[in-house]
Scaffold this active site. Structure first.
Site, short mmCIF file in Angstrom:
data_model
loop_
_atom_site.label_atom_id
_atom_site.label_comp_id
_atom_site.label_asym_id
_atom_site.label_seq_id
_atom_site.Cartn_x
_atom_site.Cartn_y
_atom_site.Cartn_z
N ASP A 88 -4.17 -7.26 -7.54
CA ASP A 88 -5.58 -7.50 -7.90
C ASP A 88 -5.77 -7.09 -9.36
OD1 ASP A 88 -6.86 -8.19 -5.19
OD2 ASP A 88 -5.67 -6.41 -4.76
N HIS A 112 0.84 -1.20 0.00
CA HIS A 112 0.00 0.00 0.00
C HIS A 112 0.88 1.26 0.00
CE1 HIS A 112 -2.95 -2.84 2.06
NE2 HIS A 112 -3.65 -2.38 1.07
O1 PAF Z 1 -8.31 -3.64 -3.28
C1 PAF Z 1 -8.94 -3.24 -2.27
O2 PAF Z 1 -8.37 -3.01 -1.19
C2 PAF Z 1 -10.45 -3.03 -2.38
O3 PAF Z 1 -11.03 -3.97 -3.21
C3 PAF Z 1 -10.82 -1.61 -2.82
C4 PAF Z 1 -10.32 -1.28 -4.22
C5 PAF Z 1 -10.24 -0.59 -1.84
C6 PAF Z 1 -12.34 -1.45 -2.83
O4 PAF Z 1 -12.89 -1.70 -1.58
#
Ligand code: PAF
Length: 282
Positions: free
Chosen positions: A151, A37
């Site tokens: 993802d 992140h």
């Molecule tokens: O990837 C994630 O953490 C979630 O799917 C997101 C994009 C924040 C949507 O809730």
């Protein structure tokens, strides 16, 4: 670093940026932040004048039997990790702010992008992602938004939704962050792993890379896939939701490798209580 709890406060901040002709980037997350992140945040900082990180565990993207309740919620620790990066703020709405009483809107995304991989294993998951990401982009009116390539399918779905709804936000994908030693893709769900499971989990990316290598080398994809699945089971994984080779953007199944067509390998498998996903280019 401000902490915006309401859409009104978030919008007021966005307006102040716009009045100064300054750009705003949003990094949507569900919290339990890790270095992956933080790499999204750093990329966002290179692309815009101000960065907001949203933290919201979105109930609509979890099926009733999934880990919504167990999903780690560590907002203070998240804020402490973000503070040194010098971002403008956090957006940490409560569920009632995002889905107020009477909320009745659905966003259904049905396409070749969503009927495979995680979309097949988690029906309705991407509808939940589509609605919350649309809301976050519209609420923040961000100029850009950054999402992780771990993802990968989600990223393609978000690009589709952004284009279909003319949201007009630039969607940027950021490379997968991996554990330096094992290569395990960083994920908030790695927190569910015991030490032994974490060791086994570290083999997933190695097996996936070998599968990609086999495809690149021209091996029969079905044979390589079945061998890789055996290796995943032998590494200690339980259910394998999928292990597949698909085209990178449209996510069509690849049965014969064409070096001129960008494709990727994708895996989702369970170990202990954690469902791990990974993908990489062939
Ligand atoms: O990837 C994630 O953490 C979630 O799917 C997101 C994009 C924040 C949507 O809730």
């Amino acid at each position: 670093m401000q902490n915006f709890k309401t859409i009104a406060a978030l919008r007021a901040f966005q307006k102040s940026c716009k009045d100064k002709s300054e750009t705003l980037a949003l990094v949507p997350t569900m919290g339990a932040l890790h270095d992956g992140h933080l790499s999204l945040v750093k990329l966002a900082q290179q692309k815009a004048d101000h960065v907001i990180v949203s933290i919201f565990v979105n109930p609509t993207q979890f099926a009733p039997h999934e880990d919504f309740d167990a999903y780690p919620r560590v907002e203070d620790a998240d804020a402490a990790k973000l503070a040194p990066l010098g971002i403008a703020g956090l957006f940490t709405p409560r569920v009632a702010e995002m889905y107020p009483e009477g909320f009745a809107c659905n966003l259904s995304i049905t396409s070749a992008l969503t009927n495979c991989l995680c979309g097949a294993a988690r029906p309705s998951h991407f509808d939940g992602v589509a609605i919350i990401v649309s809301k976050l982009l519209l609420q923040s009116r961000a100029d850009i938004a950054v999402f992780g390539e771990k993802d990968w399918q989600q990223l393609q779905v978000i690009r589709r939704v952004n284009a279909d709804l003319n949201i007009d936000c630039e969607i940027i994908g950021a490379p997968i962050c991996r554990d330096g030693e094992s290569g395990l893709a960083l994920s908030s769900r790695n927190a569910y792993l015991s030490d032994a499971e974490r060791k086994s989990a570290g083999q997933l990316n190695v097996i996936l890379a070998a599968f990609a290598g086999d495809i690149r080398a021209g091996r029969d994809i079905d044979a390589a896939q079945s061998e890789a699945k055996d290796k995943i089971s032998a590494a200690g994984f339980g259910q394998i939701d999928y292990l597949e080779c698909r085209t990178a953007q449209s996510l069509e199944r690849v049965t014969i490798f064409n070096p001129k067509q960008a494709c990727r390998v994708f895996v989702a498998a369970k170990i202990g209580s954690a469902r791990l996903i990974d993908n990489m280019a062939v």
